[in-house]
Design an enzyme around this catalytic site. Structure first.
Site, mmCIF file in Angstrom:
data_model
loop_
_atom_site.group_PDB
_atom_site.id
_atom_site.type_symbol
_atom_site.label_atom_id
_atom_site.label_comp_id
_atom_site.label_asym_id
_atom_site.label_seq_id
_atom_site.Cartn_x
_atom_site.Cartn_y
_atom_site.Cartn_z
ATOM 1 N N ASP A 63 0.867 -0.925 -0.061
ATOM 2 C CA ASP A 63 0.041 -0.083 -0.093
ATOM 3 C C ASP A 63 1.028 1.280 0.080
ATOM 4 O OD1 ASP A 63 -1.820 1.800 0.451
ATOM 5 O OD2 ASP A 63 -2.919 0.896 2.290
ATOM 6 N N GLU A 88 -6.754 5.607 -6.836
ATOM 7 C CA GLU A 88 -8.410 5.517 -6.829
ATOM 8 C C GLU A 88 -8.559 6.420 -7.978
ATOM 9 O OE1 GLU A 88 -10.235 3.696 -5.184
ATOM 10 O OE2 GLU A 88 -8.866 2.741 -3.706
ATOM 11 N N THR A 104 -4.995 7.659 -0.802
ATOM 12 C CA THR A 104 -4.051 7.048 -1.860
ATOM 13 C C THR A 104 -3.500 8.053 -2.688
ATOM 14 O OG1 THR A 104 -5.056 4.917 -2.031
ATOM 15 C CG2 THR A 104 -4.036 5.427 -3.919
ATOM 16 N N THR A 133 -4.059 12.828 -15.388
ATOM 17 C CA THR A 133 -5.534 13.133 -16.062
ATOM 18 C C THR A 133 -5.681 14.256 -16.384
ATOM 19 O OG1 THR A 133 -8.052 12.755 -15.813
ATOM 20 C CG2 THR A 133 -6.752 12.980 -13.776
ATOM 21 N N ASP A 134 -6.672 14.303 -17.658
ATOM 22 C CA ASP A 134 -6.947 15.681 -17.972
ATOM 23 C C ASP A 134 -8.069 16.361 -17.266
ATOM 24 O OD1 ASP A 134 -8.967 14.105 -18.740
ATOM 25 O OD2 ASP A 134 -9.326 14.693 -20.924
ATOM 26 N N GLU A 135 -8.596 15.485 -16.339
ATOM 27 C CA GLU A 135 -9.483 16.161 -15.358
ATOM 28 C C GLU A 135 -9.249 17.172 -14.396
ATOM 29 O OE1 GLU A 135 -12.459 13.036 -13.927
ATOM 30 O OE2 GLU A 135 -11.863 11.530 -15.792
ATOM 31 N N TYR A 158 -12.236 13.277 -7.069
ATOM 32 C CA TYR A 158 -11.054 12.406 -7.565
ATOM 33 C C TYR A 158 -10.296 13.436 -8.436
ATOM 34 C CZ TYR A 158 -8.838 10.298 -11.938
ATOM 35 O OH TYR A 158 -7.851 9.975 -12.677
ATOM 36 N N LYS A 162 -6.005 14.438 -7.845
ATOM 37 C CA LYS A 162 -5.304 14.399 -8.975
ATOM 38 C C LYS A 162 -4.492 15.460 -9.146
ATOM 39 C CE LYS A 162 -3.985 11.192 -10.900
ATOM 40 N NZ LYS A 162 -3.201 9.849 -10.828
ATOM 41 N N ASN A 188 -9.363 6.895 -21.237
ATOM 42 C CA ASN A 188 -8.544 5.525 -21.993
ATOM 43 C C ASN A 188 -9.776 4.360 -22.204
ATOM 44 O OD1 ASN A 188 -5.123 4.957 -20.956
ATOM 45 N ND2 ASN A 188 -6.289 7.036 -21.129
ATOM 46 N N ARG A 222 -16.706 12.907 -24.051
ATOM 47 C CA ARG A 222 -15.341 12.590 -23.499
ATOM 48 C C ARG A 222 -14.530 12.357 -24.540
ATOM 49 N NH1 ARG A 222 -17.086 14.596 -19.521
ATOM 50 N NH2 ARG A 222 -17.341 13.627 -17.659
ATOM 51 N N TYR A 349 -27.013 1.725 -8.704
ATOM 52 C CA TYR A 349 -28.176 2.017 -9.624
ATOM 53 C C TYR A 349 -29.493 1.707 -9.420
ATOM 54 C CZ TYR A 349 -23.985 2.932 -12.246
ATOM 55 O OH TYR A 349 -22.901 3.778 -12.530
HETATM 56 P P1 NAD Z 1 -7.518 1.378 -12.122
HETATM 57 O O1 NAD Z 1 -8.404 1.871 -10.973
HETATM 58 O O2 NAD Z 1 -7.707 0.468 -12.954
HETATM 59 O O3 NAD Z 1 -5.804 0.844 -11.236
HETATM 60 C C1 NAD Z 1 -5.479 1.419 -10.196
HETATM 61 C C2 NAD Z 1 -4.532 0.470 -9.560
HETATM 62 O O4 NAD Z 1 -3.841 0.914 -8.596
HETATM 63 C C3 NAD Z 1 -5.280 -0.830 -9.224
HETATM 64 O O5 NAD Z 1 -4.427 -1.838 -9.538
HETATM 65 C C4 NAD Z 1 -5.082 -0.625 -7.527
HETATM 66 O O6 NAD Z 1 -5.107 -2.255 -7.012
HETATM 67 C C5 NAD Z 1 -3.990 0.195 -7.497
HETATM 68 N N1 NAD Z 1 -3.974 1.004 -6.056
HETATM 69 C C6 NAD Z 1 -5.163 1.642 -5.654
HETATM 70 N N2 NAD Z 1 -4.751 2.166 -4.289
HETATM 71 C C7 NAD Z 1 -3.619 1.530 -4.111
HETATM 72 C C8 NAD Z 1 -2.524 1.893 -3.047
HETATM 73 N N3 NAD Z 1 -2.996 2.728 -1.877
HETATM 74 N N4 NAD Z 1 -1.398 1.353 -2.961
HETATM 75 C C9 NAD Z 1 -0.941 0.675 -4.146
HETATM 76 N N5 NAD Z 1 -2.001 0.456 -5.115
HETATM 77 C C10 NAD Z 1 -3.025 0.942 -5.222
HETATM 78 O O7 NAD Z 1 -6.901 2.920 -12.623
HETATM 79 P P2 NAD Z 1 -6.385 3.289 -14.106
HETATM 80 O O8 NAD Z 1 -7.555 3.706 -14.928
HETATM 81 O O9 NAD Z 1 -5.679 2.019 -14.809
HETATM 82 O O10 NAD Z 1 -5.399 4.469 -13.884
HETATM 83 C C11 NAD Z 1 -4.027 4.393 -13.533
HETATM 84 C C12 NAD Z 1 -3.553 5.812 -13.336
HETATM 85 O O11 NAD Z 1 -3.781 6.415 -14.770
HETATM 86 C C13 NAD Z 1 -4.363 6.683 -12.546
HETATM 87 O O12 NAD Z 1 -3.173 7.566 -11.743
HETATM 88 C C14 NAD Z 1 -5.410 7.542 -13.173
HETATM 89 O O13 NAD Z 1 -5.492 8.788 -12.340
HETATM 90 C C15 NAD Z 1 -4.605 7.716 -14.356
HETATM 91 N N6 NAD Z 1 -5.520 8.238 -15.673
HETATM 92 C C16 NAD Z 1 -6.533 7.348 -15.813
HETATM 93 C C17 NAD Z 1 -7.256 7.420 -16.756
HETATM 94 C C18 NAD Z 1 -8.297 6.606 -17.372
HETATM 95 O O14 NAD Z 1 -9.255 6.843 -18.372
HETATM 96 N N7 NAD Z 1 -8.682 5.242 -16.707
HETATM 97 C C19 NAD Z 1 -6.859 8.621 -17.752
HETATM 98 C C20 NAD Z 1 -5.967 9.295 -17.408
HETATM 99 C C21 NAD Z 1 -5.239 9.130 -16.579
HETATM 100 P P1 TYD Z 2 -16.465 7.594 -16.714
HETATM 101 O O1 TYD Z 2 -16.305 6.294 -17.677
HETATM 102 O O2 TYD Z 2 -16.846 7.233 -15.335
HETATM 103 O O3 TYD Z 2 -15.333 8.387 -16.974
HETATM 104 P P2 TYD Z 2 -15.148 9.804 -16.204
HETATM 105 O O4 TYD Z 2 -16.056 10.283 -15.563
HETATM 106 O O5 TYD Z 2 -13.697 9.773 -15.670
HETATM 107 O O6 TYD Z 2 -14.634 10.722 -17.562
HETATM 108 O O7 TYD Z 2 -17.518 8.356 -17.527
HETATM 109 C C1 TYD Z 2 -17.484 8.647 -18.656
HETATM 110 C C2 TYD Z 2 -18.948 9.465 -19.089
HETATM 111 O O8 TYD Z 2 -20.004 8.539 -19.034
HETATM 112 C C3 TYD Z 2 -19.290 10.544 -18.110
HETATM 113 O O9 TYD Z 2 -19.583 11.703 -18.835
HETATM 114 C C4 TYD Z 2 -20.092 9.935 -17.294
HETATM 115 C C5 TYD Z 2 -20.786 9.069 -18.044
HETATM 116 N N1 TYD Z 2 -21.446 7.767 -17.464
HETATM 117 C C6 TYD Z 2 -22.906 7.488 -17.893
HETATM 118 O O10 TYD Z 2 -23.591 7.954 -18.295
HETATM 119 N N2 TYD Z 2 -23.299 6.239 -17.131
HETATM 120 C C7 TYD Z 2 -22.505 5.514 -16.280
HETATM 121 O O11 TYD Z 2 -22.955 4.644 -15.670
HETATM 122 C C8 TYD Z 2 -21.016 5.719 -16.223
HETATM 123 C C9 TYD Z 2 -20.075 5.028 -15.199
HETATM 124 C C10 TYD Z 2 -20.646 6.985 -16.708
#
Ligand code: NAD
Ligand code: TYD
Length: 352
Positions: A63, A88, A104, A133-135, A158, A162, A188, A222, A349
């Protein structure tokens, strides 16, 4: 065996992390890749089955929130570089429970920064790469794009967590000269994503004839990037970036949620041999997400001009490939959607 570099990848059992670990382990046999992951609900070692016995790979369960554990780990392994993805990552969960995100995403990141700072005496050959992230840039109106100089304006717990971690990483660069780089990527999609985010959740629901909960009117936008293109960008930035810089990563691929959902419904009907229009009937408009960001769009010109990166896969092909992966990997889906997921999903839901 002596390795050229020892790299710590955090969050390597998650969605993006597992794609990056696979790329690095296969592409760089001379690097030792150490994957540190807590294995939360989002982390799954099944994601890495194909490389788990590679001689340049090691998994450690732990962790990042434990400062003592992280300090000991750095002393023991003497990492040359860190690529930090552990987080997270789901906005809805951050609305329900912000504290896990603070711990985290912020405290965990500072623990890693402190360990790197104490162990790296000279900045030569070391790098702390923070994946973000771009968020962090907030929400766009109908026009415009995020560039690397867009002001931070995070609006969900979130994105605020970040943004906070990005600021801290930059603060360690300016204050302590820690060699860092940050990338901010758009949404992604691809294989191995936990089915709570839009695309895998809706694929899984269509498959199981469950309703598709569209937030608000489905008009939020998105900018979707194939996960393997993100992993390629991280590899390129890791090896070529200027220290202290930030790079935006994105696919120039904006979709209004409802349009994307309709495309997915059509492909799913075709793949499942159902009459066209069957899956669309599952669309259910539900209460909007609190503070729902309207639009994200990334300008990735800097990455293209400085490092020559462009996305490799067209969305039409990528989404089909992704849908097929989830349909062909039923065991993976069943495994990750048992237990804790089911409780969370039902609460989200059906019980409100
Ligand atoms: P994910 O939730 O799929 O994976 C996160 C991983 O981190 C998991 O394997 C989890 O077990 C691990 N983790 C969580 N808390 C932890 C802790 N306290 N110690 C050690 N490990 C821990 O996330 P993801 O979608 O693969 O995203 C990975 C990174 O990329 C994140 O930093 C996220 O902010 C960033 N990111 C994600 C997206 C997206 O679209 N998913 C886009 C841009 C940036
Ligand atoms: P999400 O995949 O959670 O990514 P992020 O919020 O980080 O961009 O959501 C993508 C888009 O889809 C966002 O505009 C929220 C919407 N959404 C729904 O309409 N229903 C859902 O059940 C979820 C998970 C997301």
């Amino acid at each position: 065996m002596t390795f050229l570099k020892k790299i710590l990848i955090t969050g390597g059992a998650g969605f993006i992390g597992s794609h990056l670990v696979r790329l690095m382990v296969n592409k760089y046999p001379s690097y030792k890749i150490v994957n540190l992951d807590k294995l939360t609900y989002a982390g799954n070692l099944e994601n890495l089955k194909d490389i788990e016995t590679s001689s340049n790979y090691e998994f450690i369960k732990g962790d990042i929130v434990s400062a003592e554990f992280i300090a000991d780990l750095f002393k023991k392994y003497q990492f040359d570089a860190v690529i930090h993805l552990a987080a997270e990552s789901h906005v809805d969960r951050s609305i329900a429970n912000p504290m896990d995100f603070i711990m985290t995403n912020i405290v965990g990141t500072v623990n890693l920064l402190n360990a790197a700072k104490s162990n790296w005496s000279s900045t030569k050959n070391n790098l702390f790469y923070h994946v973000s992230t771009d968020e962090v840039y907030g929400s766009l109106g109908q026009t415009g794009m995020f560039t690397e100089s867009t002001s931070y304006d995070p609006r969900s717990p979130y994105s605020a967590s970040k943004a906070s971690s990005d600021h801290l990483v930059r603060a360690y660069f300016h204050t302590y000269h820690l060699p860092i780089v940050i990338s901010n990527c758009s949404n992604n999609y691809g294989s191995h994503q936990f089915p709570e985010k839009l695309i895998p959740l809706f694929i899984n629901n269509i498959k199981n004839n469950k309703s598709l909960p569209v937030y608000g009117k489905g008009e939020n936008v998105r900018d979707w990037l194939w996960v393997e293109d993100h992993a390629r960008a991280i590899d390129l930035i890791f090896h070529n970036a200027k220290i202290g810089e930030t790079y935006n990563i994105g696919g120039h691929n904006e979709w209004k949620n409802i349009d994307l959902i309709r495309v997915m419904c059509k492909i799913m009907d075709e793949e499942l041999n159902r009459p066209i229009g069957t899956s669309e009937k599952l669309i259910t408009y539900v209460t909007d997400r609190a503070g729902h960001d309207l639009r994200y769009a990334i300008d990735a010109t800097k990455l293209k001009n400085e490092l020559g990166w462009t996305p490799s896969l067209q969305f039409e092909e990528g989404i089909k490939k992704t849908i097929r992966w989830y349909l062909e990997n039923e065991n993976w889906l069943n495994q990750v959607t048992s237990g804790e997921y089911q409780k969370y999903y039902d609460k989200q839901y059906f019980n409100r």
